[in-house]
Design an enzyme around this catalytic site. Structure first.
Site, mmCIF file in Angstrom:
data_model
loop_
_atom_site.group_PDB
_atom_site.id
_atom_site.type_symbol
_atom_site.label_atom_id
_atom_site.label_comp_id
_atom_site.label_asym_id
_atom_site.label_seq_id
_atom_site.Cartn_x
_atom_site.Cartn_y
_atom_site.Cartn_z
ATOM 1 N N TYR A 176 -4.125 1.458 15.973
ATOM 2 C CA TYR A 176 -2.899 1.576 16.768
ATOM 3 C C TYR A 176 -3.122 1.353 18.253
ATOM 4 C CZ TYR A 176 -0.522 3.102 12.605
ATOM 5 O OH TYR A 176 0.029 3.119 11.351
ATOM 6 N N ASN B 8 -7.229 1.476 10.068
ATOM 7 C CA ASN B 8 -5.923 1.716 10.690
ATOM 8 C C ASN B 8 -6.108 1.640 12.198
ATOM 9 O OD1 ASN B 8 -5.036 2.188 8.125
ATOM 10 N ND2 ASN B 8 -4.534 4.351 8.435
ATOM 11 N N ARG C 133 0.857 -1.194 0.000
ATOM 12 C CA ARG C 133 0.000 0.000 0.000
ATOM 13 C C ARG C 133 0.894 1.245 0.000
ATOM 14 N NH1 ARG C 133 -2.591 3.055 4.847
ATOM 15 N NH2 ARG C 133 -3.827 4.547 3.689
HETATM 16 O O1 IFM Z 1 2.638 7.615 10.047
HETATM 17 C C1 IFM Z 1 1.272 7.617 10.252
HETATM 18 C C2 IFM Z 1 0.526 7.437 8.943
HETATM 19 O O2 IFM Z 1 0.893 8.383 8.002
HETATM 20 C C3 IFM Z 1 -0.954 7.544 9.178
HETATM 21 N N1 IFM Z 1 -1.375 6.650 10.242
HETATM 22 C C4 IFM Z 1 -0.647 6.661 11.466
HETATM 23 C C5 IFM Z 1 0.843 6.522 11.204
HETATM 24 C C6 IFM Z 1 1.615 6.545 12.522
HETATM 25 O O3 IFM Z 1 1.404 7.738 13.183
#
Ligand code: IFM
Length: 445
Positions: free
Chosen positions: A293, A291, A74
């Protein structure tokens, strides 16, 4: 734990974070060039001018991906390479860079997934109002049509936007990302236009590339109240509305969440927006990109401007970003999205972690046990979600390379490949070899 045989394993990056060559081959200025060159905006004054020099080293990077056995990659397309002024005259040299990249990926047997917008807006469009302008959806449609025309014969997986929450709020209300605006109304206006721009881009892609797989990438988080106190609960619901539902509801239901609309209207934050227009965002999608985290724990805090703060539980493990390591949040989030929004397919388009690492590496490999453990625990959580019925089709680790981490500059290393920014030497971390082994076996040790 095992994964389906056709599960797609990959890694992700973004144009401004890795390409460099910021002034080459006719590329227009983008808002991150302007922002990072403005004193005090990025740690140590770092910029993406050179970054990982991927623009010149893409062949080496594709060879690395091939060596790791990645099925998919990606990346994002820099709007200002294709259209230096954002609209109008196109730039063949910029178009050709992605032609070379896509061809190299296909030659290596790697499926390209392209994000059209990962935050590097042409500065020329910012000068015309950027995401706060009502013209933005049409500007984005024009750019999408150009990309579709040049790449659509080979590029079958398209992601319209990366993390519109960040575009809107980090860029327009917190002001810690480009274009660095601090105005809450501007942030909701920008968010509204991301929805409309996404909707227009999907329409353009459907019309020009009937066989394309199209999705959007959202940064989502499971949100939990700090305690059973009704005020903590109410603030957690509000936080969830702003972080998750403000983006999921338009895309899947064509409307904004009522409870949040009521609250924002009371403060005049949505004044001047035609909220019903957001139904344009609800174009049928082939997949949702998630996404993930960390989770968010929310506590009522009358002393903060919005009435809440978020916190990391005392003693909880954290990454170098001070983000709590909470793998079960990924499973919970995937289940929730599946149950409440039912996208036909989901890809984890980013997941990974930064940990402190040296700028230079001796030897052939860098040991990064914390990242290996992070990935293993999150892969497990993903496998659990699949076992519980979530149509999870693939997983892109963030990131292939250490890179320019926005306002943090080069101080946070997310890569599974180490980059020495003084020499551009790439060194595999153990996490890259761990991913290689999971891909080869389809099984978690
Ligand atoms: O680096 C970033 C990315 O560009 C977008 N999502 C989170 C990542 C980590 O902060």
């Amino acid at each position: 734990m095992s994964f389906p045989a056709d599960f797609l394993w990959g890694a992700a990056t973004a144009s401004y974070q890795i390409e460099g060559a910021a002034f080459e081959d006719g590329r227009g200025e983008c808002i991150w060039t302007r922002f990072s060159h403005t004193e005090g905006k990025v740690k140590h004054g770092h910029t993406g001018d050179v970054a990982c020099d991927h623009y010149h080293r893409y062949a080496e990077d594709v060879a690395l991906m091939r060596r790791l056995g990645l099925h998919a990659y990606r990346f994002s397309i820099a709007w200002a390479r294709l259209l230096p002024q954002g609209t109008g005259a196109s730039n063949q040299a910029g178009i050709d860079f992605y032609n070379r990249l896509i061809d190299a990926l296909l030659e290596a047997g790697i499926t390209p997934f392209a994000t059209l917008y990962h935050w590097d807006l042409p500065q020329a469009l910012q000068d015309r109002g950027g995401w706060t302008s009502a013209d933005m959806p049409e500007w984005f449609a024009e750019y999408t049509a150009l990309a579709a025309k040049h790449y659509g014969d080979r590029l079958k997986h398209w992601i319209t936007l990366n993390e519109p929450w960040c575009i809107a709020f980090l860029g327009h209300s917190l002001g810690i990302h480009a274009p660095g605006i601090r105005d809450e109304r501007a942030a909701f206006r920008a968010a509204h236009h991301t929805h409309l721009a996404h909707g227009r881009a999907v329409q353009v892609l459907r019309q020009s590339l009937p066989d394309a797989q199209v999705g959007i990438t959202l940064n989502l988080a499971p949100v939990q109240p700090f305690s059973a106190d009704p005020q903590d609960q109410a603030m957690a619901r509000l936080f969830d509305g702003l972080q998750n539902r403000w983006f999921l509801d338009p895309v899947f239901k064509g409307r904004y969440p009522e409870d949040i609309v009521t609250r924002l209207n009371a403060n005049g934050l949505l004044d001047g927006l035609d909220l019903s227009a957001v139904q344009l965002a609800a174009q049928p999608l082939d997949f949702l990109g998630v996404n993930y985290y960390t989770r968010q724990i929310v506590r009522h805090d009358p002393s903060s401007p919005h009435g809440f703060t978020t916190l990391v539980p005392e003693g909880a493990p954290v990454t170098d970003m001070n983000w709590e390591i909470y793998p079960q949040g990924l499973r919970d989030l995937l289940l929730r999205v599946h149950q409440e929004y039912a996208p036909p397919a989901i890809y984890i388009t980013e997941n990974g972690a930064a940990f402190p690492e040296p700028e230079q590496v001796e030897g052939e490999q860098l040991d990064d046990p914390q990242r290996v453990a992070y990935l293993e625990s999150h892969f497990n959580a993903a496998a659990e979600a699949i076992a519980q019925g979530v149509p999870l089709k693939g997983y892109f680790v963030w990131s292939l390379l250490d890179n320019f981490e926005w306002a943090e500059g080069y101080t946070k290393r997310f890569g599974i490949v180490h980059v020495d920014f003084s020499t551009q030497k790439r060194t595999l971390k153990r996490s890259a070899l761990y991913l290689q082994q999971v891909i080869q076996s389809g099984v978690l040790a």
